[in-house]
Design a protein around this motif. Structure first.
Motif, mmCIF file in Angstrom:
data_model
loop_
_atom_site.group_PDB
_atom_site.id
_atom_site.type_symbol
_atom_site.label_atom_id
_atom_site.label_comp_id
_atom_site.label_asym_id
_atom_site.label_seq_id
_atom_site.Cartn_x
_atom_site.Cartn_y
_atom_site.Cartn_z
ATOM 1 N N PRO A 1 105.532 65.194 226.599
ATOM 2 C CA PRO A 1 104.807 65.491 225.352
ATOM 3 C C PRO A 1 105.236 64.535 224.227
ATOM 4 C CG PRO A 1 105.648 67.509 226.350
ATOM 5 C CD PRO A 1 106.252 66.368 227.097
ATOM 6 N N GLN A 2 104.286 64.171 223.387
ATOM 7 C CA GLN A 2 104.544 63.221 222.299
ATOM 8 C C GLN A 2 105.656 63.711 221.370
ATOM 9 O OE1 GLN A 2 103.139 60.139 222.215
ATOM 10 N NE2 GLN A 2 104.645 59.736 220.600
ATOM 11 N N VAL A 3 105.762 65.014 221.172
ATOM 12 C CA VAL A 3 106.801 65.542 220.294
ATOM 13 C C VAL A 3 108.192 65.169 220.825
ATOM 14 C CG1 VAL A 3 106.843 67.834 221.389
ATOM 15 C CG2 VAL A 3 107.537 67.593 219.002
ATOM 16 N N TRP A 4 108.356 65.155 222.146
ATOM 17 C CA TRP A 4 109.636 64.759 222.745
ATOM 18 C C TRP A 4 109.851 63.251 222.630
ATOM 19 C CZ3 TRP A 4 114.014 67.005 223.873
ATOM 20 C CH2 TRP A 4 114.034 68.388 224.057
ATOM 21 N N VAL A 5 108.792 62.489 222.821
ATOM 22 C CA VAL A 5 108.896 61.029 222.689
ATOM 23 C C VAL A 5 109.310 60.684 221.259
ATOM 24 C CG1 VAL A 5 107.608 58.843 222.758
ATOM 25 C CG2 VAL A 5 107.247 60.583 224.543
ATOM 26 N N ASP A 6 108.672 61.309 220.278
ATOM 27 C CA ASP A 6 108.991 61.055 218.864
ATOM 28 C C ASP A 6 110.439 61.432 218.555
ATOM 29 O OD1 ASP A 6 106.379 60.201 218.557
ATOM 30 O OD2 ASP A 6 105.695 62.094 217.629
ATOM 31 N N TYR A 7 110.864 62.559 219.086
ATOM 32 C CA TYR A 7 112.240 63.024 218.868
ATOM 33 C C TYR A 7 113.251 62.025 219.443
ATOM 34 C CZ TYR A 7 116.445 65.893 219.575
ATOM 35 O OH TYR A 7 117.728 66.374 219.598
ATOM 36 N N PRO B 1 117.251 65.014 213.475
ATOM 37 C CA PRO B 1 116.007 65.779 213.561
ATOM 38 C C PRO B 1 116.218 66.969 214.492
ATOM 39 C CG PRO B 1 115.822 63.761 214.836
ATOM 40 C CD PRO B 1 117.134 63.699 214.116
ATOM 41 N N GLU B 2 115.444 68.003 214.295
ATOM 42 C CA GLU B 2 115.516 69.177 215.169
ATOM 43 C C GLU B 2 114.854 68.866 216.498
ATOM 44 O OE1 GLU B 2 116.931 72.270 214.795
ATOM 45 O OE2 GLU B 2 117.844 71.418 212.990
ATOM 46 N N PRO B 3 115.465 69.286 217.596
ATOM 47 C CA PRO B 3 114.818 69.051 218.892
ATOM 48 C C PRO B 3 113.558 69.905 219.030
ATOM 49 C CG PRO B 3 116.819 70.358 219.175
ATOM 50 C CD PRO B 3 116.759 69.956 217.732
ATOM 51 N N PRO B 4 112.624 69.419 219.803
ATOM 52 C CA PRO B 4 111.417 70.220 220.032
ATOM 53 C C PRO B 4 111.737 71.545 220.709
ATOM 54 C CG PRO B 4 111.076 67.951 220.731
ATOM 55 C CD PRO B 4 112.528 68.108 220.433
ATOM 56 N N ALA B 5 110.879 72.509 220.497
ATOM 57 C CA ALA B 5 111.087 73.838 221.095
ATOM 58 C C ALA B 5 110.836 73.790 222.586
ATOM 59 C CB ALA B 5 110.154 74.852 220.443
#
Length: 142
Positions: free
Chosen positions: A113-119, A138-142
């Motif tokens: 997921p893009q949210v993980w790539v961004d993180y 930054p906070e890790p994705p849920a």
């Protein structure tokens, strides 16, 4: 030759860094009257006198570690733990984040997921010193 008892009117002393912010650790213990030479001992004015009773107390006072000086008194002392630099925190989080992504997505050949790539990219930028404006991770994705 000057008598040791003249140079060191108290027999027992604790050494510490006079220029350091207190509390500061005890850096040495001296039984000056029992020494054959005091050539390497700081001047008495730079030491904290210790009573014979305290000197003899090797279970709670005269200890090799865990003692400090505050306002002219020997105290219990634990050195402060310096903060972990943000770049180091980011490197550690990056290892964990990459492992999580592999276990959840890569090992199953699922798209990340893009949210993980961004993180992970944000962590990498901090770890490599490219991102210097942040003060927290930054906070890790849920």
């Amino acid at each position: 030759m000057t008598d040791i008892k003249t140079l060191y009117p108290d027999r027992y002393y604790a050494a510490y860094d006079l220029s350091a912010t207190q509390p500061t650790p005890v850096t040495g213990w001296y039984d000056t009257w029992g020494m054959s030479s005091v050539a390497t001992v700081p001047p008495a004015s730079n030491l904290l006198p210790v009573s014979a009773e305290d000197w003899s107390d090797t279970t709670s006072f005269h200890l090799p570690t865990g003692r400090g000086v505050l306002a002219g008194k020997v105290i219990d002392y634990t050195a402060p733990i310096p903060p972990v630099p943000l770049a180091t925190q980011a490197r550690n989080a990056l290892v964990t984040g990459r492992q999580t992504v592999w276990e959840e997505y890569g090992a199953l050949n699922d798209p990340t997921p893009q949210v993980w790539v961004d993180y992970l990219k944000a962590l990498r930028a901090i770890a490599q010193g490219q991102e210097t404006t942040r003060t927290t991770l930054p906070e890790p994705p849920a």
